[in-house]
Design a protein around this motif. Sequence first.
Motif, PDB file in Angstrom:
ATOM      1  N   VAL A   1      34.378  31.869  31.467  1.00 20.55           N
ATOM      2  CA  VAL A   1      34.687  30.451  31.595  1.00 20.55           C
ATOM      3  C   VAL A   1      35.829  30.119  30.649  1.00 20.55           C
ATOM      4  O   VAL A   1      36.199  30.913  29.780  1.00 20.55           O
ATOM      5  CB  VAL A   1      33.463  29.559  31.281  1.00 20.55           C
ATOM      6  CG1 VAL A   1      32.293  29.897  32.199  1.00 20.55           C
ATOM      7  CG2 VAL A   1      33.038  29.710  29.813  1.00 20.55           C
ATOM      8  N   THR A   2      36.382  28.941  30.817  1.00 22.39           N
ATOM      9  CA  THR A   2      37.434  28.504  29.901  1.00 22.39           C
ATOM     10  C   THR A   2      36.811  27.943  28.632  1.00 22.39           C
ATOM     11  O   THR A   2      35.641  27.527  28.616  1.00 22.39           O
ATOM     12  CB  THR A   2      38.309  27.428  30.559  1.00 22.39           C
ATOM     13  OG1 THR A   2      37.493  26.277  30.855  1.00 22.39           O
ATOM     14  CG2 THR A   2      38.943  27.942  31.832  1.00 22.39           C
TER      15      THR A   2
ATOM     16  N   ARG B   1      31.688  24.923  34.781  1.00 20.43           N
ATOM     17  CA  ARG B   1      32.854  25.656  35.283  1.00 20.43           C
ATOM     18  C   ARG B   1      33.087  25.361  36.762  1.00 20.43           C
ATOM     19  O   ARG B   1      34.212  25.063  37.179  1.00 20.43           O
ATOM     20  CB  ARG B   1      32.634  27.152  35.074  1.00 20.43           C
ATOM     21  CG  ARG B   1      33.711  28.045  35.683  1.00 20.43           C
ATOM     22  CD  ARG B   1      33.242  29.489  35.738  1.00 20.43           C
ATOM     23  NE  ARG B   1      32.013  29.612  36.521  1.00 20.43           N
ATOM     24  CZ  ARG B   1      31.249  30.711  36.544  1.00 20.43           C
ATOM     25  NH1 ARG B   1      31.590  31.762  35.809  1.00 20.43           N
ATOM     26  NH2 ARG B   1      30.148  30.747  37.272  1.00 20.43           N
ATOM     27  N   ASP B   2      32.029  25.423  37.560  1.00 24.73           N
ATOM     28  CA  ASP B   2      32.172  25.193  38.994  1.00 24.73           C
ATOM     29  C   ASP B   2      32.610  23.759  39.287  1.00 24.73           C
ATOM     30  O   ASP B   2      33.438  23.523  40.179  1.00 24.73           O
ATOM     31  CB  ASP B   2      30.850  25.490  39.707  1.00 24.73           C
ATOM     32  CG  ASP B   2      30.457  26.966  39.602  1.00 24.73           C
ATOM     33  OD1 ASP B   2      31.347  27.790  39.333  1.00 24.73           O
ATOM     34  OD2 ASP B   2      29.258  27.264  39.784  1.00 24.73           O
TER      35      ASP B   2
ATOM     36  N   TYR C   1      36.365  23.275  38.404  1.00 25.84           N
ATOM     37  CA  TYR C   1      37.223  23.841  39.448  1.00 25.84           C
ATOM     38  C   TYR C   1      37.229  22.956  40.693  1.00 25.84           C
ATOM     39  O   TYR C   1      38.271  22.755  41.326  1.00 25.84           O
ATOM     40  CB  TYR C   1      36.762  25.250  39.801  1.00 25.84           C
ATOM     41  CG  TYR C   1      37.084  26.287  38.759  1.00 25.84           C
ATOM     42  CD1 TYR C   1      38.176  26.133  37.908  1.00 25.84           C
ATOM     43  CD2 TYR C   1      36.304  27.427  38.594  1.00 25.84           C
ATOM     44  CE1 TYR C   1      38.475  27.065  36.946  1.00 25.84           C
ATOM     45  CE2 TYR C   1      36.598  28.380  37.630  1.00 25.84           C
ATOM     46  CZ  TYR C   1      37.683  28.195  36.801  1.00 25.84           C
ATOM     47  OH  TYR C   1      37.985  29.130  35.839  1.00 25.84           O
TER      48      TYR C   1
ATOM     49  N   LEU D   1      39.365  19.924  39.972  1.00 25.08           N
ATOM     50  CA  LEU D   1      40.789  20.235  39.931  1.00 25.08           C
ATOM     51  C   LEU D   1      41.383  20.375  41.332  1.00 25.08           C
ATOM     52  O   LEU D   1      42.584  20.161  41.530  1.00 25.08           O
ATOM     53  CB  LEU D   1      41.020  21.525  39.136  1.00 25.08           C
ATOM     54  CG  LEU D   1      40.814  21.424  37.622  1.00 25.08           C
ATOM     55  CD1 LEU D   1      40.911  22.802  36.974  1.00 25.08           C
ATOM     56  CD2 LEU D   1      41.824  20.472  36.999  1.00 25.08           C
ATOM     57  N   ALA D   2      40.543  20.714  42.306  1.00 23.61           N
ATOM     58  CA  ALA D   2      41.034  20.817  43.680  1.00 23.61           C
ATOM     59  C   ALA D   2      41.456  19.458  44.227  1.00 23.61           C
ATOM     60  O   ALA D   2      42.172  19.378  45.224  1.00 23.61           O
ATOM     61  CB  ALA D   2      39.960  21.439  44.573  1.00 23.61           C
TER      62      ALA D   2
ATOM     63  N   GLN E   1      42.737  16.965  42.036  1.00 25.44           N
ATOM     64  CA  GLN E   1      43.337  16.304  40.887  1.00 25.44           C
ATOM     65  C   GLN E   1      44.476  15.363  41.271  1.00 25.44           C
ATOM     66  O   GLN E   1      44.855  14.486  40.489  1.00 25.44           O
ATOM     67  CB  GLN E   1      43.869  17.349  39.909  1.00 25.44           C
ATOM     68  CG  GLN E   1      44.963  18.239  40.469  1.00 25.44           C
ATOM     69  CD  GLN E   1      45.464  19.233  39.453  1.00 25.44           C
ATOM     70  OE1 GLN E   1      45.692  18.877  38.302  1.00 25.44           O
ATOM     71  NE2 GLN E   1      45.625  20.487  39.856  1.00 25.44           N
TER      72      GLN E   1
END
Length: 280
Positions: free
Chosen positions: A42-43, A110-111, A114, A117-118, A120
């Motif tokens: 993960v980030t 995390r999921d 993401y 962000l799809a 954003q």
Amino acid sequence: ALQLPFDRARPARMSGRGAKHRFAWPAQTAQALREFARAEGVTVFAAALTAFQVLLSRLSGQPRVQVGSPVTLTASPQARDLVGCFVNTLVLRADVAAGSSFREHVRRTRDRVYAALAHQDLPFEALVDALAPVRDPSRSPLCQTMFVLQPDPWRAQAWHDLAVTPLDLDAGGARFDLLVSLWEGDGGLTGSIEYATDLFDAATIARIEAQFHTVLGAALATPQTDVADLPLLSPRERHTQLVAWNDTARAFAAAETIHAGFERRASEQPRALALIDTRG
């Protein structure tokens, strides 16, 4: 609406006044955070955000919390030569349910990051218009807290013979109830909490920052721990509350009964106030 431990009741309309609490965490915290993120795939942002969401849930007693985070929009090829502030706000929801480990919550974060962000490019204002929440002048819509993590911006940079040094400015305002910023540097993690002084005292914010550090440190050390069992208090604070504040033992004469002690005290101060009935 997020119900944090405010020092004052929320006014009908926020004044916008605020203050900033600055802090620095040791290098071992930053190192542990990076190592955990690498091991879990993960980030660093997702790991730190999860700890912050757990803290908000524990402080509010609410399993569902929403935190905003700024994101830099990727300019289209047609807009690459434009100059401006291409920043949008993502609203990241978390369901912090007891019975799940911190590691499980990090993976869910995390999921969701993401997935967010799809989308954003969807402006925050358009999202508010589409959802049409009941507007309240005392709260920002959709989220009352913000979380930011970025590389250390305080490093002086230079281009040829031009040197640029960022200045730490405090505008004295607050756009949200809480805005937590973390910066990654070689020496550890530094950060600040911008907070609304209509709601919080400085001492409360300092305590929240310490609790954030405690939750994060415990979660990184034992990520399999249930989020409901992560400590909010450092060992020193725990000792203060459970031991020092309860050290109320007093020496009494072994032969004296409670009612005899009361009679003795009453004879020593016969005019002292003994009881008040406040029931009206």
